[in-house]
Design a protein around this motif. Structure first.
Motif, PDB file in Angstrom:
ATOM      1  N   LYS A 231       0.850  -1.194   0.000  1.00 45.48           N
ATOM      2  CA  LYS A 231       0.000   0.000   0.000  1.00 45.48           C
ATOM      3  C   LYS A 231       0.883   1.241   0.000  1.00 45.48           C
ATOM      4  CE  LYS A 231      -3.476   2.509   2.672  1.00 45.48           C
ATOM      5  NZ  LYS A 231      -4.257   2.564   3.935  1.00 45.48           N
ATOM      6  N   ILE A 232       0.713   2.104  -0.983  1.00 43.71           N
ATOM      7  CA  ILE A 232       1.452   3.365  -1.052  1.00 43.71           C
ATOM      8  C   ILE A 232       0.436   4.497  -0.951  1.00 43.71           C
ATOM      9  CG2 ILE A 232       3.044   4.803  -2.371  1.00 43.71           C
ATOM     10  CD1 ILE A 232       4.105   2.335  -3.734  1.00 43.71           C
ATOM     11  N   ALA A 233       0.405   5.159   0.201  1.00 40.58           N
ATOM     12  CA  ALA A 233      -0.561   6.221   0.461  1.00 40.58           C
ATOM     13  C   ALA A 233       0.074   7.591   0.227  1.00 40.58           C
ATOM     14  CB  ALA A 233      -1.076   6.114   1.895  1.00 40.58           C
ATOM     15  N   GLU A 234      -0.763   8.609   0.152  1.00 39.29           N
ATOM     16  CA  GLU A 234      -0.286   9.973  -0.117  1.00 39.29           C
ATOM     17  C   GLU A 234      -0.936  10.951   0.850  1.00 39.29           C
ATOM     18  OE1 GLU A 234      -1.879  10.515  -3.918  1.00 39.29           O
ATOM     19  OE2 GLU A 234      -0.657   8.993  -4.916  1.00 39.29           O
ATOM     20  N   GLU A 272       3.155  -0.692   4.523  1.00 40.97           N
ATOM     21  CA  GLU A 272       2.630   0.566   3.992  1.00 40.97           C
ATOM     22  C   GLU A 272       3.756   1.571   3.831  1.00 40.97           C
ATOM     23  OE1 GLU A 272      -0.730   4.057   4.892  1.00 40.97           O
ATOM     24  OE2 GLU A 272      -0.454   2.393   6.288  1.00 40.97           O
ATOM     25  N   ILE A 273       3.697   2.317   2.732  1.00 48.12           N
ATOM     26  CA  ILE A 273       4.609   3.432   2.479  1.00 48.12           C
ATOM     27  C   ILE A 273       3.760   4.688   2.326  1.00 48.12           C
ATOM     28  CG2 ILE A 273       6.330   4.400   0.896  1.00 48.12           C
ATOM     29  CD1 ILE A 273       7.029   1.522   0.085  1.00 48.12           C
ATOM     30  N   MET A 274       4.146   5.747   2.995  1.00 52.12           N
ATOM     31  CA  MET A 274       3.409   7.010   2.920  1.00 52.12           C
ATOM     32  C   MET A 274       4.294   8.079   2.277  1.00 52.12           C
ATOM     33  SD  MET A 274       0.679   8.932   3.743  1.00 52.12           S
ATOM     34  CE  MET A 274      -0.195   8.214   5.139  1.00 52.12           C
ATOM     35  N   LEU A 275       3.754   8.774   1.278  1.00 47.87           N
ATOM     36  CA  LEU A 275       4.443   9.898   0.645  1.00 47.87           C
ATOM     37  C   LEU A 275       3.769  11.182   1.104  1.00 47.87           C
ATOM     38  CD1 LEU A 275       4.638   8.513  -3.023  1.00 47.87           C
ATOM     39  CD2 LEU A 275       6.253   8.148  -1.148  1.00 47.87           C
ATOM     40  N   GLU A 299       9.251  20.353   2.061  1.00 46.84           N
ATOM     41  CA  GLU A 299       9.560  19.094   2.735  1.00 46.84           C
ATOM     42  C   GLU A 299       8.853  17.942   2.023  1.00 46.84           C
ATOM     43  OE1 GLU A 299       9.462  18.293   7.271  1.00 46.84           O
ATOM     44  OE2 GLU A 299       7.586  17.440   6.479  1.00 46.84           O
ATOM     45  N   PHE A 300       9.629  16.959   1.582  1.00 45.98           N
ATOM     46  CA  PHE A 300       9.084  15.773   0.925  1.00 45.98           C
ATOM     47  C   PHE A 300       9.546  14.553   1.727  1.00 45.98           C
ATOM     48  CE2 PHE A 300      10.647  18.549  -2.725  1.00 45.98           C
ATOM     49  CZ  PHE A 300       9.521  19.363  -2.688  1.00 45.98           C
ATOM     50  N   CYS A 301       8.600  13.708   2.141  1.00 42.25           N
ATOM     51  CA  CYS A 301       8.946  12.576   3.002  1.00 42.25           C
ATOM     52  C   CYS A 301       8.508  11.252   2.393  1.00 42.25           C
ATOM     53  CB  CYS A 301       8.300  12.725   4.382  1.00 42.25           C
ATOM     54  SG  CYS A 301       8.890  14.134   5.331  1.00 42.25           S
ATOM     55  N   VAL A 302       9.325  10.226   2.631  1.00 41.96           N
ATOM     56  CA  VAL A 302       8.976   8.838   2.335  1.00 41.96           C
ATOM     57  C   VAL A 302       9.000   8.106   3.672  1.00 41.96           C
ATOM     58  CG1 VAL A 302       9.597   6.740   1.104  1.00 41.96           C
ATOM     59  CG2 VAL A 302       9.978   8.972   0.021  1.00 41.96           C
ATOM     60  N   ILE A 303       7.838   7.616   4.097  1.00 43.17           N
ATOM     61  CA  ILE A 303       7.676   7.025   5.425  1.00 43.17           C
ATOM     62  C   ILE A 303       7.263   5.563   5.272  1.00 43.17           C
ATOM     63  CG2 ILE A 303       6.503   7.245   7.658  1.00 43.17           C
ATOM     64  CD1 ILE A 303       5.803  10.146   6.809  1.00 43.17           C
ATOM     65  N   THR A 356       9.928   4.796   9.915  1.00 46.29           N
ATOM     66  CA  THR A 356      11.179   5.350   9.397  1.00 46.29           C
ATOM     67  C   THR A 356      10.827   6.444   8.388  1.00 46.29           C
ATOM     68  OG1 THR A 356      12.428   3.302   9.695  1.00 46.29           O
ATOM     69  CG2 THR A 356      13.274   4.861   8.077  1.00 46.29           C
ATOM     70  N   ILE A 357      11.407   7.633   8.582  1.00 46.23           N
ATOM     71  CA  ILE A 357      11.113   8.785   7.740  1.00 46.23           C
ATOM     72  C   ILE A 357      12.378   9.254   7.035  1.00 46.23           C
ATOM     73  CG2 ILE A 357      10.171  11.127   7.644  1.00 46.23           C
ATOM     74  CD1 ILE A 357       8.832  10.605  10.338  1.00 46.23           C
TER      75      ILE A 357
END
Length: 381
Positions: A231-234, A272-275, A299-303, A356-357
């Motif tokens: 799951k890749i959420a935004e 899950e990965i959150m952008l 600020e751009f994050c990959v969590i 992890t961010i």
């Protein structure tokens, strides 16, 4: 000349609240009984509690037992003079790991026994210092890559050629050895080629970019391949101004970060990965050799919710040849740091189990005569 009428108490209070809520540091008011009588928005975020919940409890309920902050508050009440204290550790399960802050504590003259506490998180200053170290390490790899290209690749081509000649004359049972020689020389050449990227100092071809378009493109690549079962959420800020960058290089950066996140979460059922994207004013980076400071509000994050980065590796994560992967070369994140640094930005990682961010801070594109924030850049490039 007529004077403007003085604001009434309600207007003055509303103005004071607006000013304090616009401050980018956590600010609290501790009354004579030790209760948190006021907390601005940043303080709510810092303590992970609403202002109303904070007001029902004493400050000692929210900070580690025996914290120096309590002694500082008592000292300010007794001396009736402000005090600064640097690098105070407030780390706790409630506030999180590595909560290192600078404190400014001052008495409130009109409210006997009350003090104002301003928190300045040390994390960003320390991260910027570490980022400069990462850039120095990347420059060291640049020189190493140039040397390796000349001193290693030429002899390797001779070794591979000799192995191919031997393959035609050795018995069948020994040909696996000659193929092994060819495969290993190819692997070393591939590693040297990857390192040569560090020595590319050509100017970057940049333009104003919609970061959401870049992230959507990378997400589509991930969902078509390594991230199809994840799951890749935004969570995007739609009013974000454009970033001044090279599109291909940003795609490379975020593809690397999302691929690392996908490998970190692995096959766990709730992977899950959150952008996320956000506007964070207040982060400024000094430019070496000048008095100029560059603002890094984007600020751009990959969590990801994987197991986290080992604590002993985290401070060196962007150094060359540092990796947590069994067969990794340790050059992917070093290259990411080089690309972001070449764009005038910084990248850092905060990690604990299940969160992890990877956080990228970059300058925005400014149109002539504008501040950039008013630009609505949510369309396609």
């Amino acid at each position: 000349m007529t004077k403007s009428p003085a604001p009434d108490s309600a207007q003055g209070q509303a103005l004071a609240m607006a000013v304090l809520n616009s401050v980018q540091n956590p600010v609290i008011l501790v009354d004579a009984e030790g209760r948190v009588a006021f907390a601005n928005w940043e303080a709510e975020s810092f303590f992970g509690s609403s202002a109303s919940h904070l007001a029902k409890n004493t400050i000692s309920s929210f900070i580690p037992f025996g914290s120096p902050l309590l002694a500082l508050i008592d000292q300010v009440r007794e001396r009736k003079a402000p005090v600064n204290e640097y690098r105070v550790d407030l780390s706790s399960p409630r506030l999180g790991q590595e909560k290192l802050v600078d404190l400014y504590v001052a008495p409130v003259v009109s409210e006997p026994g009350s003090v104002v506490v301003v928190f300045q998180e040390r994390s960003m200053a320390d991260k910027i210092d570490r980022q400069l170290t990462h850039r120095a390490a990347a420059r060291s790899v640049t020189g190493l890559a140039s040397m390796l290209a000349h001193e290693i690749k030429n002899p390797l081509s001779g070794i591979r050629g000799a192995a191919q000649l031997l393959e035609s004359v050795v018995p069948d049972e020994d040909r696996s050895l000659t193929r092994l020689i060819c495969d290993e020389t190819d692997r070393i050449v591939s590693l040297v080629d990857r390192m040569e990227v560090f020595s590319d100092e050509r100017p970057i071809d940049r333009m104003p970019l919609n970061i959401h378009s870049v992230l959507d493109h990378v997400k589509a690549i991930a969902k078509a391949g390594f991230g199809r079962d994840i799951k890749i959420a935004e969570m995007y800020d739609p009013s974000l101004p454009p970033v001044y960058a090279n599109r291909d290089q940003l795609v490379q950066v975020f593809l690397n970060l999302i691929k690392n996140a996908a490998e970190a979460v692995g096959d766990q059922p709730d992977a899950e990965i959150m952008l996320t994207t956000a506007y964070r004013p207040g982060i400024r980076l000094s430019v070496a050799g000048t008095r100029e400071k560059i603002s890094l509000p984007l600020e751009f994050c990959v969590i990801d919710n994987g197991p986290g980065v080992p604590a002993d590796i985290l401070p060196h994560l962007f150094d060359p040849f540092i990796t947590t992967k069994t067969n990794g070369s340790g050059l992917g994140l070093a290259l990411v740091a080089k690309i972001i640094g070449a764009h005038g930005g910084i990248i850092e990682c905060d990690s604990q189990p299940r969160r992890t961010i990877f956080r990228v801070l970059m300058p925005m594109h400014k149109e002539e005569g504008g501040d950039g924030r008013a630009l609505n850049f949510t369309g396609s490039d």
